[in-house]
Design a protein around this motif. Sequence first.
Motif, PDB file in Angstrom:
ATOM      1  N   GLU A 180      21.871 -32.656 -39.766  1.00 14.25           N
ATOM      2  CA  GLU A 180      22.437 -31.490 -40.428  1.00 14.25           C
ATOM      3  C   GLU A 180      21.359 -30.598 -41.052  1.00 14.25           C
ATOM      4  OE1 GLU A 180      23.700 -34.855 -40.480  1.00 14.25           O
ATOM      5  OE2 GLU A 180      24.895 -34.737 -42.311  1.00 14.25           O
ATOM      6  N   ASP A 181      20.109 -30.940 -40.867  1.00 13.49           N
ATOM      7  CA  ASP A 181      19.020 -30.252 -41.546  1.00 13.49           C
ATOM      8  C   ASP A 181      18.412 -29.162 -40.674  1.00 13.49           C
ATOM      9  OD1 ASP A 181      17.280 -30.622 -44.111  1.00 13.49           O
ATOM     10  OD2 ASP A 181      15.820 -30.388 -42.490  1.00 13.49           O
ATOM     11  N   ARG A 182      17.607 -28.335 -41.319  1.00 10.82           N
ATOM     12  CA  ARG A 182      16.930 -27.248 -40.598  1.00 10.82           C
ATOM     13  C   ARG A 182      15.951 -27.771 -39.554  1.00 10.82           C
ATOM     14  NH1 ARG A 182      12.971 -25.290 -45.606  1.00 10.82           N
ATOM     15  NH2 ARG A 182      11.641 -27.143 -45.603  1.00 10.82           N
ATOM     16  N   ILE A 183      15.574 -29.051 -39.641  1.00 10.77           N
ATOM     17  CA  ILE A 183      14.634 -29.604 -38.678  1.00 10.77           C
ATOM     18  C   ILE A 183      15.289 -29.899 -37.333  1.00 10.77           C
ATOM     19  CG2 ILE A 183      14.958 -32.068 -39.196  1.00 10.77           C
ATOM     20  CD1 ILE A 183      11.932 -32.399 -39.055  1.00 10.77           C
ATOM     21  N   PHE A 197       8.280 -23.294 -38.795  1.00  7.96           N
ATOM     22  CA  PHE A 197       9.406 -22.938 -39.628  1.00  7.96           C
ATOM     23  C   PHE A 197       9.211 -21.476 -40.043  1.00  7.96           C
ATOM     24  CE2 PHE A 197      10.526 -27.414 -41.282  1.00  7.96           C
ATOM     25  CZ  PHE A 197      11.703 -27.429 -40.559  1.00  7.96           C
ATOM     26  N   ASN A 240      28.852 -26.360 -40.664  1.00  9.37           N
ATOM     27  CA  ASN A 240      27.860 -25.317 -40.388  1.00  9.37           C
ATOM     28  C   ASN A 240      27.455 -25.292 -38.914  1.00  9.37           C
ATOM     29  OD1 ASN A 240      27.698 -24.533 -43.159  1.00  9.37           O
ATOM     30  ND2 ASN A 240      26.341 -26.275 -43.540  1.00  9.37           N
ATOM     31  N   LYS A 258      27.282 -27.752 -36.865  1.00  9.21           N
ATOM     32  CA  LYS A 258      26.569 -28.934 -36.391  1.00  9.21           C
ATOM     33  C   LYS A 258      27.511 -30.136 -36.390  1.00  9.21           C
ATOM     34  CE  LYS A 258      22.184 -27.216 -38.212  1.00  9.21           C
ATOM     35  NZ  LYS A 258      21.087 -27.436 -39.193  1.00  9.21           N
TER      36      LYS A 258
END
Length: 337
Positions: A235-238, A315, A137, A139
């Motif tokens: 790999e997270d939205r953070i 967010f 994705n 990343k």
Amino acid sequence: MPFDAASQPLSPPRWRTLSADEGDSWLSLTLEGRPLIQLRLVPGACLEVHLQSLCPERPYQALWAACYWLLSRDVACQRLAWHLPEGVPQALASGLLLPGEQPGVYLCERALFWQLPQPWLGDTAASVYPQQMQISNGKRHPRRAPKPRGEVYRRFDARLGSWVSLRALEIDQDLERFSRWQNNPRVDAFWQESGSLQQHREYLEKLEADPHTLTLIGCFDDEPFAYFEAYWAKEDRIAPFYSADDYDRGIHMLVGEEAHRGPHKVASWLSALVHYLFLDDPRTQRVVAEPRADNGKMIGYMHDQCFHCDKEFDFPHKRAALMILGRERFFDRCTLV
């Protein structure tokens, strides 16, 4: 798991039957009714520990048990000075003991002791998963190890007098419980995931297929009370909101059972969750979280466990507080018992 002198040393007992006879100047430990170790203690700025007798079949486990007992009964104790006639190779190789400046004196450091994976991780403890970078994705991040199954962490909390444990969520076993928790108005106010059993099955199946997230059930004395998501931050939205390292872990937290709410319970399970994540991969240097910025109670609980608020950020669905706890800070100020 009972103590067995013929068992493999890499599978130590979970210490369910460890008991002590002790005073200010002595300590005697038994396991499964069998003498394990006897010590003479000399209080001081650094507690001096003089060995009187030791179980010859399991010297490392005996030393570990004594370190555990002495560090657990005094959360302010940062170091033990062991006086031994000879070193125990496994204790030195693992970091349980360090050579002191004087011959025959070995040190046990609290900050090192709580980083030893056994027996907290039980049979799930393994060598570090090899690193290979990949892109998903858009990343770039390390390839993640296969997710564990079953129980991954167990520790007796001396303050509560209870076992706190973590196990991997099993959808068929835990779906109804998870759905009931998510449909609790108190939980829904923060998670906003209320819905049907089918919706919750799809939610959990999506996470099960996602290599960057591990779903966990928290238990006190084997009674499920909470749901946690542990994720790899890279790999997270953070990730776009701070400089995420390759092995940073993040957490989402939900206490579903009303009987297990309260600051004393949070102190137990939150420290256990963070402890597990730091033990799971020694390359993990930070644990992060992003509670809603207006969730003052949870943020306060996290401050109590040495998290600090790095900043607030937006967010798409909430104003969040970036909470961070570093590995060094956690173990140097370790209050586990």
